[in-house]
Design an enzyme around this catalytic site. Structure first.
Site, PDB file in Angstrom:
ATOM      1  NE  ARG A 260      69.263 -13.897 -11.614  1.00 32.49           N
ATOM      2  CZ  ARG A 260      70.332 -13.815 -12.419  1.00 32.49           C
ATOM      3  NH1 ARG A 260      71.179 -14.832 -12.493  1.00 32.49           N
ATOM      4  NH2 ARG A 260      70.541 -12.748 -13.162  1.00 32.49           N
ATOM      5  N   GLY A 261      71.586 -16.729  -7.015  1.00 32.03           N
ATOM      6  CA  GLY A 261      73.039 -16.744  -6.936  1.00 32.03           C
ATOM      7  C   GLY A 261      73.577 -16.461  -5.534  1.00 32.03           C
TER       8      GLY A 261
ATOM      9  CE1 TYR B 264      81.643  -8.726 -12.346  1.00 34.13           C
ATOM     10  CE2 TYR B 264      83.879  -9.582 -12.199  1.00 34.13           C
ATOM     11  CZ  TYR B 264      82.573  -9.555 -11.752  1.00 34.13           C
ATOM     12  OH  TYR B 264      82.191 -10.353 -10.698  1.00 34.13           O
TER      13      TYR B 264
ATOM     14  NE  ARG C 181      67.632  -6.751 -12.808  1.00 35.78           N
ATOM     15  CZ  ARG C 181      68.546  -6.788 -13.759  1.00 35.78           C
ATOM     16  NH1 ARG C 181      68.888  -5.684 -14.380  1.00 35.78           N
ATOM     17  NH2 ARG C 181      69.129  -7.921 -14.096  1.00 35.78           N
TER      18      ARG C 181
ATOM     19  CG  ASP D  18      67.390  -1.599 -12.588  1.00 32.59           C
ATOM     20  OD1 ASP D  18      68.575  -1.331 -12.280  1.00 32.59           O
ATOM     21  OD2 ASP D  18      67.045  -1.972 -13.719  1.00 32.59           O
ATOM     22  CB  VAL D  19      71.224  -1.338  -8.081  1.00 34.71           C
ATOM     23  CG1 VAL D  19      70.734  -2.275  -6.986  1.00 34.71           C
ATOM     24  CG2 VAL D  19      72.032  -2.075  -9.136  1.00 34.71           C
TER      25      VAL D  19
ATOM     26  CE  LYS E  67      81.767  -7.140  -9.160  1.00 32.84           C
ATOM     27  NZ  LYS E  67      80.643  -7.093  -8.207  1.00 32.84           N
TER      28      LYS E  67
HETATM   29  P1  NDP Z   1      74.037 -13.922 -10.747  1.00 30.01           P
HETATM   30  O1  NDP Z   1      74.088 -13.521 -12.183  1.00 30.01           O
HETATM   31  O2  NDP Z   1      73.625 -15.294 -10.357  1.00 30.01           O
HETATM   32  O3  NDP Z   1      73.125 -12.879  -9.920  1.00 30.01           O
HETATM   33  C1  NDP Z   1      73.250 -11.504 -10.119  1.00 30.01           C
HETATM   34  C2  NDP Z   1      72.248 -10.812  -9.238  1.00 30.01           C
HETATM   35  O4  NDP Z   1      72.372  -9.398  -9.427  1.00 30.01           O
HETATM   36  C3  NDP Z   1      70.803 -11.176  -9.598  1.00 30.01           C
HETATM   37  O5  NDP Z   1      70.036 -11.219  -8.419  1.00 30.01           O
HETATM   38  C4  NDP Z   1      70.390 -10.016 -10.475  1.00 30.01           C
HETATM   39  O6  NDP Z   1      68.991  -9.781 -10.506  1.00 30.01           O
HETATM   40  C5  NDP Z   1      71.076  -8.884  -9.756  1.00 30.01           C
HETATM   41  N1  NDP Z   1      71.165  -7.699 -10.592  1.00 30.01           N
HETATM   42  C6  NDP Z   1      71.857  -7.528 -11.736  1.00 30.01           C
HETATM   43  N2  NDP Z   1      71.666  -6.298 -12.224  1.00 30.01           N
HETATM   44  C7  NDP Z   1      70.817  -5.660 -11.372  1.00 30.01           C
HETATM   45  C8  NDP Z   1      70.239  -4.382 -11.325  1.00 30.01           C
HETATM   46  N3  NDP Z   1      70.469  -3.457 -12.275  1.00 30.01           N
HETATM   47  N4  NDP Z   1      69.425  -4.086 -10.296  1.00 30.01           N
HETATM   48  C9  NDP Z   1      69.160  -4.984  -9.345  1.00 30.01           C
HETATM   49  N5  NDP Z   1      69.670  -6.228  -9.329  1.00 30.01           N
HETATM   50  C10 NDP Z   1      70.491  -6.556 -10.332  1.00 30.01           C
HETATM   51  O7  NDP Z   1      75.499 -13.626 -10.226  1.00 30.01           O
HETATM   52  P2  NDP Z   1      76.247 -13.980  -8.874  1.00 30.01           P
HETATM   53  O8  NDP Z   1      75.307 -14.395  -7.825  1.00 30.01           O
HETATM   54  O9  NDP Z   1      77.389 -14.834  -9.233  1.00 30.01           O
HETATM   55  O10 NDP Z   1      76.845 -12.535  -8.560  1.00 30.01           O
HETATM   56  C11 NDP Z   1      76.519 -11.804  -7.388  1.00 30.01           C
HETATM   57  C12 NDP Z   1      77.649 -10.830  -7.143  1.00 30.01           C
HETATM   58  O11 NDP Z   1      78.850 -11.576  -6.935  1.00 30.01           O
HETATM   59  C13 NDP Z   1      77.932  -9.910  -8.326  1.00 30.01           C
HETATM   60  O12 NDP Z   1      78.220  -8.616  -7.869  1.00 30.01           O
HETATM   61  C14 NDP Z   1      79.158 -10.540  -8.968  1.00 30.01           C
HETATM   62  O13 NDP Z   1      79.921  -9.612  -9.677  1.00 30.01           O
HETATM   63  C15 NDP Z   1      79.876 -11.065  -7.752  1.00 30.01           C
HETATM   64  N6  NDP Z   1      80.857 -12.094  -8.028  1.00 30.01           N
HETATM   65  C16 NDP Z   1      80.508 -13.280  -8.628  1.00 30.01           C
HETATM   66  C17 NDP Z   1      81.473 -14.232  -8.907  1.00 30.01           C
HETATM   67  C18 NDP Z   1      81.170 -15.528  -9.567  1.00 30.01           C
HETATM   68  O14 NDP Z   1      82.133 -16.224  -9.970  1.00 30.01           O
HETATM   69  N7  NDP Z   1      79.927 -15.944  -9.697  1.00 30.01           N
HETATM   70  C19 NDP Z   1      82.878 -13.992  -8.545  1.00 30.01           C
HETATM   71  C20 NDP Z   1      83.130 -12.722  -7.921  1.00 30.01           C
HETATM   72  C21 NDP Z   1      82.150 -11.826  -7.673  1.00 30.01           C
HETATM   73  P3  NDP Z   1      68.053 -10.358 -11.703  1.00 30.01           P
HETATM   74  O15 NDP Z   1      67.683 -11.751 -11.295  1.00 30.01           O
HETATM   75  O16 NDP Z   1      66.923  -9.411 -11.737  1.00 30.01           O
HETATM   76  O17 NDP Z   1      68.908 -10.326 -12.954  1.00 30.01           O
END
Ligand code: NDP
Length: 234
Positions: free
Chosen positions: A12-13, A140, A34, A48-49, A144
């Site tokens: 997602r995302g 956070y 996950r 899970d990372v 980063k």
């Molecule tokens: P989301 O919360 O939409 O997605 C986060 C993703 O990380 C999900 O796929 C989630 O999986 C996965 N994830 C979290 N923890 C784990 C874990 N322990 N093991 C495996 N997968 C994991 O966030 P974004 O898409 O916004 O974020 C993606 C990246 O971008 C992140 O690193 C975030 O810090 C970075 N980022 C985001 C910004 C923003 O404004 N949105 C700005 C700057 C950086 P699951 O579905 O299983 O939870």
């Protein structure tokens, strides 16, 4: 050439948009998830990372499915906001474990096969907050900015093998991650963003696609901002 790509947190995302962008470019893309099923049309491996063995198993599974991994995008990340003095220690360590150590685990698992192949692209999804700092986000921001040192040190370690290691540093991007950001904080960030809007996951994906491409062969150790100008010059 169709390359093999692994994206952590690609269900997602931002990770999902990166997966779609690279799949559309013809790459064989595998995402980690996950729980549940991977998004339609994408191949997924459970991982899970925070679990080293799971990361190693996911990398092995991708290699046996599609061959050597050419591109790793370490994208999985979480927030757990709160003032440092008022939150439990595990709020700090759990964010570091996922965002920073998780990226390290994924890189460590793919590098041996990239070194053997003498090629590879590693892209870390960091954040502008690693440069700016942010009240309530010591965990956070530390994770980063830690990714910057990780990426640049890895760039030195693997550069002679034709492997590049870069980061993107997104600003505020519309995903579920920012659902909890208050209107006041959004306004503060937009006031510091020349483009005056949040970005989209697709806009981040476009930059990752470049860093992962053959064309980016002379770019390594770079932190590429995708933040509408937020924190420019940092
Ligand atoms: P989301 O919360 O939409 O997605 C986060 C993703 O990380 C999900 O796929 C989630 O999986 C996965 N994830 C979290 N923890 C784990 C874990 N322990 N093991 C495996 N997968 C994991 O966030 P974004 O898409 O916004 O974020 C993606 C990246 O971008 C992140 O690193 C975030 O810090 C970075 N980022 C985001 C910004 C923003 O404004 N949105 C700005 C700057 C950086 P699951 O579905 O299983 O939870």
């Amino acid at each position: 050439m169709s390359r093999t790509v692994l994206i952590t947190g690609g269900n997602r995302g931002i990770g999902l948009e990166i997966a779609r962008a690279l799949a559309a470019a013809g790459d064989k893309v595998v995402i980690t998830h996950r729980t549940g099923e991977p998004p339609a049309g994408l191949l997924g491996v459970r991982c899970d990372v925070t679990d080293s063995a799971a990361v190693k198993a996911a990398v092995d599974e991708v290699q046996s499915l599609h061959g050597t991994i050419d591109v790793l995008v370490a994208n999985a990340g979480i927030t757990r906001d709160g003032l440092a003095a008022l939150t439990p220690e595990d709020a700090f360590t759990s964010v570091l474990d996922t965002n920073l150590t998780g990226a390290y685990r994924a890189a460590k698992a793919v590098i041996p096969q990239m070194v053997s192949a003498r090629r590879g692209r590693i892209v870390f999804v960091s954040s502008v907050m690693g440069f700016l700092g942010s009240a309530g986000q010591t965990n956070y921001a530390a994770s980063k900015s830690g990714m910057l040192g990780l990426a640049r040190s890895l760039a030195w370690e693997v550069g002679s093998r034709g492997i590049t290691v870069n980061l993107v540093t997104p600003g505020l991007i519309e995903t579920e991650m920012i659902d909890g950001v208050s209107d006041k904080r959004r306004k503060q960030l937009m006031d510091q963003t020349p483009l005056r809007r949040a970005g989209t996951a697709a806009e981040v994906a476009a930059v990752v696609r470049f860093l992962a491409s053959e064309e980016a062969s002379y770019v390594t150790g770079a932190a590429v901002p995708v933040g509408g100008g937020l924190a420019m010059g940092q």
